[in-house]
Design an enzyme around this catalytic site. Structure first.
Site, short mmCIF file in Angstrom:
data_model
loop_
_atom_site.label_atom_id
_atom_site.label_comp_id
_atom_site.label_asym_id
_atom_site.label_seq_id
_atom_site.Cartn_x
_atom_site.Cartn_y
_atom_site.Cartn_z
CE1 TYR A 25 -4.70 2.78 4.53
CE2 TYR A 25 -3.27 0.94 5.12
CZ TYR A 25 -3.48 2.13 4.45
OH TYR A 25 -2.47 2.68 3.70
CD GLU A 30 4.19 5.50 4.61
OE1 GLU A 30 4.39 4.28 4.50
OE2 GLU A 30 3.77 6.02 5.68
CG ASP A 81 -0.24 0.30 2.51
OD1 ASP A 81 0.68 -0.47 2.85
OD2 ASP A 81 -0.60 1.28 3.19
CG ASP A 122 3.72 -0.54 5.18
OD1 ASP A 122 3.17 -0.79 4.09
OD2 ASP A 122 3.11 -0.03 6.14
#
Length: 524
Positions: A240, A487, A88, A91
């Site tokens: 999430y 990120e 995603d 990571d």
């Protein structure tokens, strides 16, 4: 006469070429003042990002060559094949909900701007990006009422700073089923596969039919066994969590299934559950991997223009009212103060962490709605005044241009685009020497000690990634540890694919129009 006619017929295209070349050079030299961006380059680069995020066995035509095969035994512990899909962000966990939303948005962009993407020569890459996700969803949906929700564990993954090719962290897989429901995850995955089925309908009808079959099964599963997926998969809560619940995803899935099948039962579902599920109740100022209301409100409001939906006009008008609330909030035209905040330089600002995801989704919805108003010859009435399609499109473009460098930092937040962009993206694979260059194993702490803490730019450029972006004052710190700003996530870039194609098309049309005007003037 014949020779003269031949001469003039060949001379005009030549003049056109010179004219377009002149305009192109003029555009380049006036970039600093007019901020004319190369949307073609942005489009191509945005699609490369998805190749950098691939998990599994990479194909022969992989263009991001610093990546290699990874996570080749995903699902083995559980006796299923879960190899593939996307990481995603920075990571190596495969989270089902944001991955599905990524595919939904890529597919929606391809549906709306098919011709524009095709004209730009990027249709094949767009479809490959979508299919990499849907191939994984087919694997993850192992039976009618079972969907694998996650592979990997966020907690152990975040203790490590490793290349995906070296991964030593847990690859435990988590699922939803009849006893452990996840209507939000099932709904979003259904929406993704239904939207993708529309994309592949003409070029690969068998695959399109397969996707639709899975989409319908997943919707039935999510609707019959209701519950939030983060209650069933506790491992996802810190990463999430489904704050908005599952009702928006069920409406969202039904909306996409109606678009894919034209079956009345799905529209009836959206109409009959409009009030109870909040579709006509929630007034939204954001659209994201978690909250789908604004997107489904916008799509359903467009049904009003079709005669066959006249019997549902009362409910559809309510959906339209909520869609317009969202658009007006982005335009700062809700007089009750419920507008999206902006930075001093005009960037939409929802929250501190990864704000750019909200900018890209908002820009997408604004552009879609602008097209709708233009095609139906309508205007938008906000409390703060009447708005036409050009004003909405212009604002959406200002957001996209901010992303590409028209901002106080003079920085492109799309990595690899333009002369200045983030060099220290918070991304494990990009920040460590490529596995292709050095296959020597790099462990968890070794990665932190030798690579994470380095102040040098990343050795691998994560081309096409849209990072979290600046703070509320338009400030940005290009530091690897500054994950809120540096990120990137797949769902950040996904809406941009259609947008870049759209704005490239507009620029090309404008250039042709300007050339034609010059040519007409030259023959007077």
């Amino acid at each position: 006469m014949e020779k003269k006619h031949h001469f003039r017929a060949s001379k005009i295209p030549l003049l056109m070429q010179y004219c377009c070349l002149f305009l192109f050079i003029f555009t380049i030299f006036t970039t600093n003042t007019t901020q004319a961006f190369d949307y073609s380059d942005a489009l191509s680069k945005s699609l490369l990002y998805f190749e950098a995020q691939r998990s599994g066995r990479l194909p022969y035509n992989q263009r991001v060559t610093w990546r290699d095969h990874s996570a080749l035994i995903d699902g083995l512990e559980q006796g299923v094949d879960l190899v593939g899909g996307y990481y995603d962000a920075g990571d190596h966990v495969k989270f089902g909900l944001p991955m599905a939303f990524t595919v939904t948005m890529l597919s929606w962009g391809a549906i709306e701007y098919w011709k524009e993407i095709e004209d730009a020569g990027e249709l094949q890459h767009t479809m490959e990006a979508i299919k990499w996700g849907t191939d994984y969803f087919i694997k993850a949906h192992t039976s009618a009422n079972v969907l694998w929700a996650e592979v990997g564990d966020g907690d152990t993954d975040h203790y490590c700073w490793q290349r995906p090719e070296d991964m030593t962290t847990s690859r435990r897989a988590f699922k939803i089923d009849e006893n452990n429901p996840g209507s939000d995850l099932a709904g979003e995955t259904s929406a993704a596969m239904a939207a993708a089925s529309i994309v592949f309908k003409k070029t690969n009808p068998h695959y399109s039919h397969l996707l639709l079959h899975h989409a319908q099964q997943l919707f039935e599963f999510g609707d019959k066994y209701r519950g939030k997926y983060d209650a069933s998969v506790g491992a996802v809560k810190s990463y999430y969590a489904s704050v908005s619940g599952y009702m928006d995803e069920l409406l969202w899935a039904a909306t996409w299934l109606y678009k894919a099948t034209d079956k009345e039962e799905y529209l009836e579902y959206v109409i009959n559950n409009a009030n109870y599920f909040g579709g006509t109740g929630w007034s939204m100022t954001e659209f994201s991997w978690d909250v789908k209301y604004a997107g489904l409100q916008l799509i359903t409001s467009q049904f009003l223009n079709q005669a066959k939906h006249k019997k549902h006009s009362d409910i559809l008008e309510q959906y339209k009212s909520k869609a317009e609330y969202y658009i007006c909030s982005c335009l700062n035209k809700n007089i009750n103060g419920s507008n999206v905040e902006r930075t001093p330089a005009g960037l939409l600002y929802i929250r501190q962490w990864n704000n750019m995801q909200h900018v890209s989704t908002a820009s997408f919805l604004l552009t879609i709605y602008s097209d709708f108003l233009k095609n139906t010859n309508q205007k938008l009435t906000c409390h703060g005044g009447i708005v036409d399609h050009n004003e909405i499109l212009s604002f959406a473009k200002s957001q996209v241009d901010y992303i590409l460098g028209s901002n106080p930092m003079n920085m492109s937040y799309l990595v690899g685009f333009g002369p200045s962009y983030p060099k220290r993206v918070h991304h494990r694979g990009a920040s460590i020497m490529s596995y292709k260059e050095n296959k020597g194993f790099i462990g968890c702490t070794q990665g932190y000690d030798n690579w994470y803490s380095k102040e040098d730019p990343n050795p691998n450029v994560l081309v096409g990634a849209l990072v979290g972006g600046p703070d509320w004052q338009d400030n940005f710190e290009d530091k690897r540890e500054n994950f809120m700003q540096t990120e990137a996530c797949t769902y950040n870039t996904a809406p941009l694919v259609g947008l870049f194609a759209k704005f490239l098309h507009i620029e090309n049309n404008k250039m042709v129009h300007d050339c034609n005007s010059l040519l007409v003037a030259s023959f007077k």
